[in-house]
Each structure stands twice: as structure tokens, then as C-alpha cells.
Design an enzyme around this catalytic site. Sequence first.
Site, PDB file in Angstrom:
ATOM      1  N   GLU A  44      56.408  78.810  20.728  1.00  0.00           N
ATOM      2  CA  GLU A  44      56.081  77.565  20.003  1.00  0.00           C
ATOM      3  C   GLU A  44      57.258  77.115  19.137  1.00  0.00           C
ATOM      4  O   GLU A  44      57.085  76.724  17.990  1.00  0.00           O
ATOM      5  CB  GLU A  44      54.849  77.770  19.099  1.00  0.00           C
ATOM      6  CG  GLU A  44      53.627  78.271  19.811  1.00  0.00           C
ATOM      7  CD  GLU A  44      52.391  78.363  18.918  1.00  0.00           C
ATOM      8  OE1 GLU A  44      52.402  77.823  17.788  1.00  0.00           O
ATOM      9  OE2 GLU A  44      51.408  78.979  19.355  1.00  0.00           O
ATOM     10  N   GLU A  73      47.105  85.023  16.520  1.00  0.00           N
ATOM     11  CA  GLU A  73      47.167  85.224  15.064  1.00  0.00           C
ATOM     12  C   GLU A  73      46.090  86.148  14.504  1.00  0.00           C
ATOM     13  O   GLU A  73      45.445  85.829  13.511  1.00  0.00           O
ATOM     14  CB  GLU A  73      47.132  83.858  14.360  1.00  0.00           C
ATOM     15  CG  GLU A  73      48.252  82.939  14.838  1.00  0.00           C
ATOM     16  CD  GLU A  73      48.257  81.550  14.169  1.00  0.00           C
ATOM     17  OE1 GLU A  73      47.329  81.243  13.418  1.00  0.00           O
ATOM     18  OE2 GLU A  73      49.223  80.804  14.417  1.00  0.00           O
TER      19      GLU A  73
HETATM   20  C1  XIL Z   1      48.904  73.155  15.710  1.00  0.00           C
HETATM   21  C2  XIL Z   1      48.877  71.809  16.417  1.00  0.00           C
HETATM   22  O1  XIL Z   1      50.164  71.464  16.848  1.00  0.00           O
HETATM   23  C3  XIL Z   1      48.317  70.744  15.504  1.00  0.00           C
HETATM   24  O2  XIL Z   1      48.160  69.517  16.213  1.00  0.00           O
HETATM   25  C4  XIL Z   1      46.978  71.214  14.940  1.00  0.00           C
HETATM   26  O3  XIL Z   1      46.506  70.255  14.002  1.00  0.00           O
HETATM   27  C5  XIL Z   1      47.123  72.558  14.282  1.00  0.00           C
HETATM   28  O4  XIL Z   1      47.647  73.476  15.212  1.00  0.00           O
HETATM   29  N1  XIL Z   1      50.352  78.031  15.660  1.00  0.00           N
HETATM   30  C6  XIL Z   1      49.637  77.817  16.806  1.00  0.00           C
HETATM   31  C7  XIL Z   1      49.371  76.433  17.249  1.00  0.00           C
HETATM   32  O5  XIL Z   1      49.312  78.778  17.528  1.00  0.00           O
HETATM   33  O6  XIL Z   1      48.146  76.327  17.946  1.00  0.00           O
HETATM   34  C8  XIL Z   1      49.412  75.459  16.111  1.00  0.00           C
HETATM   35  O7  XIL Z   1      49.273  74.147  16.628  1.00  0.00           O
HETATM   36  C9  XIL Z   1      50.685  75.625  15.326  1.00  0.00           C
HETATM   37  C10 XIL Z   1      50.777  77.009  14.748  1.00  0.00           C
END
Ligand code: XIL
Length: 328
Positions: free
Chosen positions: A244, A136
Site C-alpha cells: 500500500e 492489522e
Molecule cells: C483506506 C482507504 O484508502 C480510505 O478510502 C478509507 O477511508 C480508509 O481506508 N491501511 C489499509 C487500507 O489496509 O485499507 C486503508 O485504506 C489505508 C490503511
Amino acid sequence: MASEKTLRQLADENDLTLGASITADAFRKYPDDPDVAQTLTREFNAVTTGNALKMGPLRPDRNTYDFEDADAIVNLGVANDLLVRGHTLVWHNQTPGWFYPWDYTDDQLRTFLRDHIHTVAGRYREKVDVWDVVNEAVADDGTMRETAWYDAMGEEYIDLAFQWANEVAPEADLFYNDYGIDEINEKADGVYALLERLIDRGVPIDGVGLQMHAFRAQEYVDPEALGENIRRFKDLGLDVHVTEMDVAYDRENVPENHLEHQAQYYRDILEACLDNGCDTLVTWGVHDTASWLRNYDQTITDDPLLFDEDFDPKPAYFAIKDLLESRV
Ligand code: XIL
């Protein structure tokens, strides 16, 4: 006829890397449920380290590492022949509590990041197959996100992160990962331009991860737009992975049979992925109970994954299975 095969077998037969993220919490938090590890290792051929390798959980203080959770997930993956995806070496979120108050110089931050990457990627050199090296780094308008890393080192922090990872884990595939870049838009254009610059500068990057958090799925990226976007990244010489995925709906506008809509959506996205040369799809969790959407955003539904609260397979599971079956 419904297949007797597991999703994992069908993924293998399709040369598809089908993964799920898990948190170490999952081992501890749902002791009465069917084992999350059991479902993961039966139905998927890859695992992503949910939170455990983020800097926050990993770095209780500036000179210490706590590898307990990360080791648990990575070793589970290795022991069960799963491809292991490490997430993530550099991010502006989920930093340790001491991090932002720390009054560092730019040089100190650079040294800190180098040591972090050398230590973490080095430790798992034999075990982590793919790294989300940088997560990101681009803002929603396509410009570089102004993070602590960027402020101290400029865009070069990205080059360095990939180089440092490559120094200690030369066999691993190194990825840039981001959200909201699943179709061609302002942000995806910014990422595309960034990756082009990295490649021009000879940075050892192998691919780009499209997070695919499909909130408000009816309006989210359609398969054709995804395919077009995948192709242009592939034309840069990069691998493209969906990293994801979860599929959610606006609570004010949930389709009548949203689990069927969700099933079709998963199927369409996977099909577009496969048809355009993307060989990896990872869901952000195994079962709905462990989804981050349970706490993240109360305006959207929180049952975005392939397995329900009892670890029973949902329509989305069968839709993906059916697609893979048809392609064997
Ligand atoms: C999220 C996790 O799932 C949560 O448990 C945490 O509180 C916040 O992060 N993009 C990403 C992930 O790259 O690392 C994120 O994961 C979700 C959005």
C-alpha cells in the site's frame, strides 16, 4: 534515454508485480479526467480492490452482500490480465454500521466470519490471485490488537480465517498485512512472532504484506532497514510484498524539491525490495487526486503517488522506470 516502454512492460521484464489500488469511486468520480482504468491497465500489471471488498461496503446488512463495486474492479483486472489482490477479509476497521451495535454471541460471530470468508473468497476463487486475509491484527506495541474478532475467538480467529479462505480458494496466495512493520521494530517483532506461531500451527499462510505508508518520508524506513526486515520474513519461508505504498511529507517540513525526494524514495524502496527477494510493490492509488491522504491527515502532503492530478507521470514514475530499465 527515456524508454518508450510502459512501466508495465518493464515490470513484466523484471518479473515484478507492480500494482495500484483503485476504488470503484474512481470510475464514477473523475469522469472528466483521463480514465483511471486506462492508466492502471497501461502502466501496472496488478490491481488491489481499494475499499470494495472491505466488510463495510460489502455487507449492507447481516444477510446481504453487495458485490457491485468489487465485481467492477475484479473484472477490470481479469479482463486486462492484471494480477488481482483482494483486500481484505478480516479487519477491525470499515465494518458496516450495524456491526458493532449487533449483540452477537461468540459463536454467532465465528459463524458469521466463516460464512463471510467462504462466500467472498469462494466467489472470486477463479479471479483473485492474492488475498490480504487478515489486516492489522497486531497493535503498535507488538501485542495482539484487541478487536471484536480477537475478543470473541482469541488468536485462533487468524488461523481460522486462513483455513476458511484456503478451503474455498486453494489456489490463491494468502497474506497477513499490516502497517508500520516495514523495518524491524516493536510492532514488526510482534508480527514476526505471530507469523511464526501460525506457521508452527500449520496455518496455510503464504506471505506478509508491508503496507509502506511512508508518511514523513525523510524519517521513514531506510532501504537497508527494509531489506533486513524482508530477509527475516523470507527466512520464515514467507513471501514479502509491499502492498500500500504512498510517500508523503510533514507539511511543516517539506523538502525543497519534494517530488525529487519522493522519486528517489520510491526508487530506493523498490530497489531494496527487488534486491532482497520481494517481487511485488503496490501503490495505494493510481493518481494523487484519488489518494486517501486527501482526507486522512491534514498535517501531511497529499500528493503521494506516481501520477499527478492530470494523470501525468511524476518524477517518481520516471525514477522507478529508470531503475527497472537498468535491471532488464
Ligand atoms: C483506506 C482507504 O484508502 C480510505 O478510502 C478509507 O477511508 C480508509 O481506508 N491501511 C489499509 C487500507 O489496509 O485499507 C486503508 O485504506 C489505508 C490503511
